[in-house]
Design a protein around this motif. Structure first.
Motif, PDB file in Angstrom:
ATOM      1  N   SER A  16       0.821  -1.218   0.000  1.00  0.00           N
ATOM      2  CA  SER A  16       0.000   0.000   0.000  1.00  0.00           C
ATOM      3  C   SER A  16       0.849   1.259   0.000  1.00  0.00           C
ATOM      4  O   SER A  16       0.384   2.301  -0.450  1.00  0.00           O
ATOM      5  CB  SER A  16      -0.940   0.002   1.210  1.00  0.00           C
ATOM      6  OG  SER A  16      -0.190  -0.044   2.401  1.00  0.00           O
ATOM      7  N   ASN A  22      -2.938  11.095  -3.525  1.00  0.00           N
ATOM      8  CA  ASN A  22      -4.396  10.940  -3.469  1.00  0.00           C
ATOM      9  C   ASN A  22      -4.932  10.198  -4.686  1.00  0.00           C
ATOM     10  O   ASN A  22      -6.089  10.332  -5.041  1.00  0.00           O
ATOM     11  CB  ASN A  22      -5.086  12.292  -3.279  1.00  0.00           C
ATOM     12  CG  ASN A  22      -4.949  13.189  -4.481  1.00  0.00           C
ATOM     13  OD1 ASN A  22      -4.189  12.901  -5.401  1.00  0.00           O
ATOM     14  ND2 ASN A  22      -5.673  14.288  -4.487  1.00  0.00           N
ATOM     15  N   GLN A  24      -6.047   6.737  -6.068  1.00  0.00           N
ATOM     16  CA  GLN A  24      -6.513   5.502  -5.461  1.00  0.00           C
ATOM     17  C   GLN A  24      -6.665   4.397  -6.509  1.00  0.00           C
ATOM     18  O   GLN A  24      -7.326   4.607  -7.529  1.00  0.00           O
ATOM     19  CB  GLN A  24      -7.886   5.733  -4.815  1.00  0.00           C
ATOM     20  CG  GLN A  24      -7.914   6.851  -3.795  1.00  0.00           C
ATOM     21  CD  GLN A  24      -7.499   6.384  -2.435  1.00  0.00           C
ATOM     22  OE1 GLN A  24      -7.681   5.239  -2.071  1.00  0.00           O
ATOM     23  NE2 GLN A  24      -6.909   7.279  -1.670  1.00  0.00           N
TER      24      GLN A  24
END
Length: 183
Positions: A16, A22, A24
């Protein structure tokens, strides 16, 4: 063969921490409009600019390379770009889009960044290049300065992979695998 499970499996294997700010995985990149400079187009053997929007990227599997207007940033993921070129993905289904943040150039070199982008477009007229004079993409996507971000998206615009900084050999193989699976 259904490629969606393979894409999901490859994406799940990534740590991750590999994902850019930002952006995704599983979502579209945050929408941007680049009005100052924009996409480089060749008209009558001259480079001209037109406004550009992220909606322009739907319809092909795409690697987005968002780089600072610095040669060091361009070099960060040169091995990936070389591997993509060597893979000879079909132009009808695949495109690399390079977004150059002219706002993140070494002071006094903005004109050089612009002329270098124009020279590259002349040399590779099929390439998709965007000169982002004010760094709209980097600001909207919250990208690090003096860096390079690599984003892979499918034909619908869904992000399959995103990372800032240099990709290692394993990550390059992952990106190539995601592209192949999404084609």
């Amino acid at each position: 063969m259904n490629k969606k499970p393979l894409i999901a499996l490859l994406a799940s294997l990534l740590p991750s921490i590999a994902f850019a700010h930002n952006i995704q995985v599983g979502q579209a990149v945050p929408s941007i409009n680049v009005k100052d400079h924009g996409e480089l187009i060749i008209e009558d053997s001259t480079v001209v600019y037109q406004p550009w929007n992220t909606a322009n990227m739907v319809g092909k599997v795409r690697v987005i390379q968002a780089i600072a207007g610095r040669s060091s940033s361009k070099k960060m993921n040169a091995p990936l770009m070389t591997a993509i070129t060597a893979s000879k993905f079909p132009e009808t289904d695949y495109q690399t889009t390079t977004i150059i943040n002219q706002d993140d150039a070494i002071w006094g070199t903005g004109g050089f960044v612009k002329s270098s982008a124009e020279d590259s477009k002349q040399e590779f007229p099929w390439s998709s290049m965007v000169l982002d004079e004010n760094g709209v993409a980097a600001k909207t996507w919250q990208l690090k300065e003096e860096s390079s971000a690599i984003i892979v998206q499918d034909k619908t615009g869904k992000v399959l992979f995103a990372k800032e900084g240099s990709l290692n050999e394993s990550e390059i193989e992952t990106v190539l695998g995601l592209i192949k699976a999404a084609l």
